[in-house]
Design a protein around this motif. Structure first.
Motif, PDB file in Angstrom:
ATOM      1  N   TYR A   1     -14.682 -38.572  30.126  1.00 30.68           N
ATOM      2  CA  TYR A   1     -14.927 -37.929  31.420  1.00 30.68           C
ATOM      3  C   TYR A   1     -16.336 -38.236  31.933  1.00 30.68           C
ATOM      4  O   TYR A   1     -17.323 -38.094  31.205  1.00 30.68           O
TER       5      TYR A   1
ATOM      6  N   TYR B   1      -4.957 -30.922  18.918  1.00 33.95           N
ATOM      7  CA  TYR B   1      -3.868 -30.577  19.827  1.00 33.95           C
ATOM      8  C   TYR B   1      -4.004 -31.399  21.114  1.00 33.95           C
ATOM      9  O   TYR B   1      -5.004 -32.115  21.304  1.00 33.95           O
TER      10      TYR B   1
ATOM     11  N   LYS C   1     -17.646 -26.409  21.274  1.00 32.98           N
ATOM     12  CA  LYS C   1     -17.754 -25.434  22.375  1.00 32.98           C
ATOM     13  C   LYS C   1     -16.503 -24.565  22.374  1.00 32.98           C
ATOM     14  O   LYS C   1     -15.515 -24.885  21.708  1.00 32.98           O
TER      15      LYS C   1
ATOM     16  N   TYR D   1     -14.739 -28.226  35.989  1.00 32.08           N
ATOM     17  CA  TYR D   1     -13.522 -29.012  36.180  1.00 32.08           C
ATOM     18  C   TYR D   1     -12.313 -28.093  36.134  1.00 32.08           C
ATOM     19  O   TYR D   1     -12.442 -26.892  35.846  1.00 32.08           O
TER      20      TYR D   1
ATOM     21  N   LYS E   1     -12.620 -24.292  35.410  1.00 26.87           N
ATOM     22  CA  LYS E   1     -13.275 -24.034  34.116  1.00 26.87           C
ATOM     23  C   LYS E   1     -14.735 -24.463  34.236  1.00 26.87           C
ATOM     24  O   LYS E   1     -15.044 -25.488  34.845  1.00 26.87           O
TER      25      LYS E   1
HETATM   26  N1  LIG Z   1      -2.955 -28.759  24.951  1.00 24.63           N
HETATM   27  C1  LIG Z   1      -3.063 -27.794  24.039  1.00 24.63           C
HETATM   28  N2  LIG Z   1      -2.084 -27.618  23.113  1.00 24.63           N
HETATM   29  C2  LIG Z   1      -2.157 -26.638  22.198  1.00 24.63           C
HETATM   30  N3  LIG Z   1      -3.195 -25.780  22.095  1.00 24.63           N
HETATM   31  C3  LIG Z   1      -4.186 -25.909  22.981  1.00 24.63           C
HETATM   32  C4  LIG Z   1      -4.172 -26.922  23.992  1.00 24.63           C
HETATM   33  N4  LIG Z   1      -5.310 -26.803  24.710  1.00 24.63           N
HETATM   34  C5  LIG Z   1      -5.995 -25.774  24.192  1.00 24.63           C
HETATM   35  N5  LIG Z   1      -5.316 -25.234  23.131  1.00 24.63           N
HETATM   36  C6  LIG Z   1      -5.755 -24.092  22.315  1.00 24.63           C
HETATM   37  O1  LIG Z   1      -6.973 -23.610  22.838  1.00 24.63           O
HETATM   38  C7  LIG Z   1      -7.890 -23.436  21.787  1.00 24.63           C
HETATM   39  C8  LIG Z   1      -9.241 -23.928  22.281  1.00 24.63           C
HETATM   40  O2  LIG Z   1      -9.916 -22.832  22.714  1.00 24.63           O
HETATM   41  P1  LIG Z   1     -11.472 -22.766  22.687  1.00 24.63           P
HETATM   42  O3  LIG Z   1     -12.015 -23.437  21.466  1.00 24.63           O
HETATM   43  O4  LIG Z   1     -11.875 -21.379  22.925  1.00 24.63           O
HETATM   44  O5  LIG Z   1     -11.804 -23.586  23.987  1.00 24.63           O
HETATM   45  P2  LIG Z   1     -12.332 -25.024  24.244  1.00 24.63           P
HETATM   46  O6  LIG Z   1     -13.220 -25.543  23.195  1.00 24.63           O
HETATM   47  O7  LIG Z   1     -12.923 -24.890  25.602  1.00 24.63           O
HETATM   48  O8  LIG Z   1     -11.066 -25.928  24.101  1.00 24.63           O
HETATM   49  P3  LIG Z   1     -10.202 -26.852  25.010  1.00 24.63           P
HETATM   50  O9  LIG Z   1      -9.823 -28.033  24.206  1.00 24.63           O
HETATM   51  O10 LIG Z   1      -9.090 -26.056  25.604  1.00 24.63           O
HETATM   52  O11 LIG Z   1     -11.191 -27.269  26.194  1.00 24.63           O
HETATM   53  P4  LIG Z   1     -11.486 -28.610  26.987  1.00 24.63           P
HETATM   54  O12 LIG Z   1     -12.101 -28.150  28.260  1.00 24.63           O
HETATM   55  O13 LIG Z   1     -12.272 -29.569  26.151  1.00 24.63           O
HETATM   56  O14 LIG Z   1     -10.076 -29.264  27.235  1.00 24.63           O
HETATM   57  C9  LIG Z   1      -9.087 -28.669  28.048  1.00 24.63           C
HETATM   58  C10 LIG Z   1      -8.423 -29.791  28.869  1.00 24.63           C
HETATM   59  O15 LIG Z   1      -9.387 -30.281  29.814  1.00 24.63           O
HETATM   60  C11 LIG Z   1      -9.585 -31.671  29.643  1.00 24.63           C
HETATM   61  N6  LIG Z   1     -11.003 -31.939  29.847  1.00 24.63           N
HETATM   62  C12 LIG Z   1     -12.006 -31.869  28.928  1.00 24.63           C
HETATM   63  N7  LIG Z   1     -13.197 -32.177  29.475  1.00 24.63           N
HETATM   64  C13 LIG Z   1     -12.938 -32.463  30.782  1.00 24.63           C
HETATM   65  C14 LIG Z   1     -13.764 -32.865  31.881  1.00 24.63           C
HETATM   66  N8  LIG Z   1     -15.072 -33.045  31.723  1.00 24.63           N
HETATM   67  N9  LIG Z   1     -13.179 -33.069  33.077  1.00 24.63           N
HETATM   68  C15 LIG Z   1     -11.836 -32.895  33.244  1.00 24.63           C
HETATM   69  N10 LIG Z   1     -11.011 -32.511  32.241  1.00 24.63           N
HETATM   70  C16 LIG Z   1     -11.536 -32.297  31.023  1.00 24.63           C
HETATM   71  C17 LIG Z   1      -9.119 -31.997  28.228  1.00 24.63           C
HETATM   72  O16 LIG Z   1      -8.669 -33.318  28.091  1.00 24.63           O
HETATM   73  C18 LIG Z   1      -7.997 -30.996  28.024  1.00 24.63           C
HETATM   74  O17 LIG Z   1      -6.816 -31.512  28.565  1.00 24.63           O
HETATM   75  C19 LIG Z   1      -7.411 -24.235  20.611  1.00 24.63           C
HETATM   76  O18 LIG Z   1      -7.517 -23.483  19.437  1.00 24.63           O
HETATM   77  C20 LIG Z   1      -5.975 -24.468  20.879  1.00 24.63           C
HETATM   78  O19 LIG Z   1      -5.236 -23.577  20.115  1.00 24.63           O
END
Ligand SMILES: Nc1ncnc2c1ncn2[C@@H]1O[C@H](COP(=O)(O)OP(=O)(O)OP(=O)(O)OP(=O)(O)OC[C@H]2O[C@@H](n3cnc4c(N)ncnc43)[C@H](O)[C@@H]2O)[C@@H](O)[C@H]1O
Length: 138
Positions: free
Chosen positions: A122, A27, A36, A76, A83
């Motif tokens: 990142y 996604y 995670k 971040y 988060k």
């Molecule tokens: N855009 C979307 N569309 C549809 N469904 C979605 C969605 N985002 C989340 N979901 C839903 O959420 C669920 C995930 O839940 P979980 O599985 O519980 O949570 P997560 O691993 O923490 O996932 P996420 O991808 O949200 O986290 P990240 O921080 O890497 O990433 C979150 C954001 O932070 C950014 N990010 C990651 N690492 C970062 C960093 N170090 N610094 C700044 N930004 C960062 C990522 O690029 C991303 O944009 C999925 O099943 C999905 O259904």
């Protein structure tokens, strides 16, 4: 309210090389991340890391050796909200274990440090990979 997540930076040893496991989300912008996810109520960060790793990669607690003292934390913002993500370093110790993705991810790769840093993008995540790699080179 701050979202809290936890997971493992999993590595495997192949000959003399170290490779890190990264998963590509199915996604959003299809970013690459270690396994995670969000900490559920009543769950410890470490319990979350094991649960999410099993759900997202199929790798079980018994497949892994976790470096207990290695915990690193990222902070971040996602959509303007803070988060926090806790990671531990973990070695894949079961050579028979294979990665099985859930619907949340569309691909996985085992990569050396340089490529892993490139793909995660990142800076703070790159820092975690570099720090963990130093532990393994000691
Ligand atoms: N855009 C979307 N569309 C549809 N469904 C979605 C969605 N985002 C989340 N979901 C839903 O959420 C669920 C995930 O839940 P979980 O599985 O519980 O949570 P997560 O691993 O923490 O996932 P996420 O991808 O949200 O986290 P990240 O921080 O890497 O990433 C979150 C954001 O932070 C950014 N990010 C990651 N690492 C970062 C960093 N170090 N610094 C700044 N930004 C960062 C990522 O690029 C991303 O944009 C999925 O099943 C999905 O259904």
């Amino acid at each position: 309210m701050t979202k809290v997540a936890a997971g493992f930076v999993i590595f495997r040893r192949i000959s003399n090389n170290i490779e890190y496991l990264l998963l590509q989300t199915s996604y959003g912008i299809h970013h690459w991340t270690p396994p995670k996810g969000h900490v559920d109520p009543g769950e410890s960060d470490l319990e979350t890391a094991y649960r999410e790793t099993l759900e997202e990669s199929g790798l079980k607690q018994s497949d892994l050796k976790v470096y207990d003292q290695s915990k690193k934390t990222l902070n971040y913002n996602v959509n303007g909200k803070p988060k926090v993500v806790h990671y531990w370093l973990a070695e894949l110790i079961n050579n028979e274990a294979t990665v099985k993705l859930s619907h949340e991810h569309q691909a996985f790769k085992w990569l050396g440090l340089e490529e892993a840093c490139e793909i995660v993008g990142y800076k703070d995540m790159q820092g975690v990979l570099v720090d963990f790699n130093k532990i393994l080179r000691k």
